[in-house]
Design a protein around this motif. Structure first.
Motif, PDB file in Angstrom:
ATOM      1  N   GLY A   1       0.838  -1.194   0.000  1.00 63.54           N
ATOM      2  CA  GLY A   1       0.000   0.000   0.000  1.00 63.54           C
ATOM      3  C   GLY A   1       0.870   1.239   0.000  1.00 63.54           C
ATOM      4  N   LEU A   2       0.392   2.294   0.642  1.00 64.96           N
ATOM      5  CA  LEU A   2       1.180   3.520   0.712  1.00 64.96           C
ATOM      6  C   LEU A   2       2.247   3.392   1.795  1.00 64.96           C
ATOM      7  CD1 LEU A   2      -1.457   6.349   0.299  1.00 64.96           C
ATOM      8  CD2 LEU A   2       0.194   5.523  -1.361  1.00 64.96           C
ATOM      9  N   LEU A   3       3.441   3.799   1.446  1.00 63.95           N
ATOM     10  CA  LEU A   3       4.576   3.717   2.364  1.00 63.95           C
ATOM     11  C   LEU A   3       4.981   5.111   2.815  1.00 63.95           C
ATOM     12  CD1 LEU A   3       6.721   1.189   0.327  1.00 63.95           C
ATOM     13  CD2 LEU A   3       5.376   0.689   2.362  1.00 63.95           C
ATOM     14  N   TYR A   4       5.609   5.183   3.962  1.00 68.57           N
ATOM     15  CA  TYR A   4       6.220   6.419   4.444  1.00 68.57           C
ATOM     16  C   TYR A   4       7.669   6.373   3.986  1.00 68.57           C
ATOM     17  CZ  TYR A   4       2.079   6.637   7.360  1.00 68.57           C
ATOM     18  OH  TYR A   4       0.786   6.684   7.796  1.00 68.57           O
ATOM     19  N   VAL A   5       8.020   7.245   3.051  1.00 68.75           N
ATOM     20  CA  VAL A   5       9.341   7.216   2.422  1.00 68.75           C
ATOM     21  C   VAL A   5      10.161   8.397   2.947  1.00 68.75           C
ATOM     22  CG1 VAL A   5      10.569   7.304   0.230  1.00 68.75           C
ATOM     23  CG2 VAL A   5       8.357   6.138   0.368  1.00 68.75           C
ATOM     24  N   PRO A   6      11.327   8.150   3.565  1.00 73.93           N
ATOM     25  CA  PRO A   6      12.150   9.248   4.070  1.00 73.93           C
ATOM     26  C   PRO A   6      12.687  10.107   2.932  1.00 73.93           C
ATOM     27  CG  PRO A   6      13.182   7.110   4.517  1.00 73.93           C
ATOM     28  CD  PRO A   6      11.898   6.843   3.836  1.00 73.93           C
ATOM     29  N   VAL A   7      12.674  11.421   3.167  1.00 77.75           N
ATOM     30  CA  VAL A   7      13.175  12.376   2.185  1.00 77.75           C
ATOM     31  C   VAL A   7      14.130  13.334   2.879  1.00 77.75           C
ATOM     32  CG1 VAL A   7      11.126  12.256   0.705  1.00 77.75           C
ATOM     33  CG2 VAL A   7      11.205  13.929   2.547  1.00 77.75           C
ATOM     34  N   ARG A   8      14.848  14.079   2.057  1.00 75.95           N
ATOM     35  CA  ARG A   8      15.697  15.157   2.566  1.00 75.95           C
ATOM     36  C   ARG A   8      15.359  16.405   1.782  1.00 75.95           C
ATOM     37  NH1 ARG A   8      19.747  15.864  -1.102  1.00 75.95           N
ATOM     38  NH2 ARG A   8      20.210  14.112  -2.456  1.00 75.95           N
ATOM     39  N   PRO A   9      15.644  17.574   2.324  1.00 71.22           N
ATOM     40  CA  PRO A   9      15.323  18.805   1.606  1.00 71.22           C
ATOM     41  C   PRO A   9      16.127  18.909   0.318  1.00 71.22           C
ATOM     42  CG  PRO A   9      15.937  19.258   3.890  1.00 71.22           C
ATOM     43  CD  PRO A   9      16.218  17.823   3.637  1.00 71.22           C
ATOM     44  N   GLY A  10      15.484  19.395  -0.719  1.00 70.00           N
ATOM     45  CA  GLY A  10      16.151  19.628  -1.995  1.00 70.00           C
ATOM     46  C   GLY A  10      16.295  21.126  -2.213  1.00 70.00           C
ATOM     47  N   ARG A  11      16.412  21.511  -3.447  1.00 67.84           N
ATOM     48  CA  ARG A  11      16.472  22.942  -3.773  1.00 67.84           C
ATOM     49  C   ARG A  11      15.079  23.532  -3.648  1.00 67.84           C
ATOM     50  NH1 ARG A  11      19.626  21.634  -9.061  1.00 67.84           N
ATOM     51  NH2 ARG A  11      21.657  21.149  -8.182  1.00 67.84           N
ATOM     52  N   GLY A  12      14.987  24.642  -3.011  1.00 71.39           N
ATOM     53  CA  GLY A  12      13.681  25.290  -2.868  1.00 71.39           C
ATOM     54  C   GLY A  12      12.771  24.501  -1.956  1.00 71.39           C
TER      55      GLY A  12
END
Length: 117
Positions: A19-30
């Motif tokens: 199903g829907l997963l919680y995917v870790p992210v990091r800040p990008g540009r803007g």
């Protein structure tokens, strides 16, 4: 492997989609976010998804930013980046760091340590 087939379970060998997963992210540009990629213990690049925010926090720590994606979309986004593998609900596999041992007393050259009698 299941040897019996039941009417209420037509495909017992199929894996249940995450199903829907919680995917870790990091800040990008803007204002954009960039999916964080990880490495397996053998060094292969992998995308990571968690089935709950509690599991994400237990593995990566509290307050980590995330987005919600399906497993298929996560795989599709990360394959061009060389991460065709998707790992769901990984756990930290490294042993906790042990405190550094106190340095031993330096010995003077040519002298043996004293022995208890």
């Amino acid at each position: 492997m299941c040897l019996f087939r039941y009417e209420d379970d037509p495909e017992p060998e199929e894996r249940v989609p995450a199903g829907l997963l919680y995917v870790p992210v990091r800040p990008g540009r803007g204002a954009e976010a960039v999916i964080r990629l990880f490495r397996t213990p053998l060094g292969a690049r992998t995308a990571v998804g968690f089935t709950s925010t509690d599991r994400l926090a237990a593995t990566l720590g509290e307050g980590r930013p995330y987005i919600r994606l399906s497993e298929s979309l996560l795989r599709e986004l990360c394959e061009p980046l060389g991460a065709g593998l998707v790992t769901i609900d990984p756990t930290l596999s490294a042993a906790p760091a042990a405190p550094a041992a106190a340095p031993a007393e330096p010995r003077q050259p040519g002298r043996l340590p004293a022995r208890a009698v």
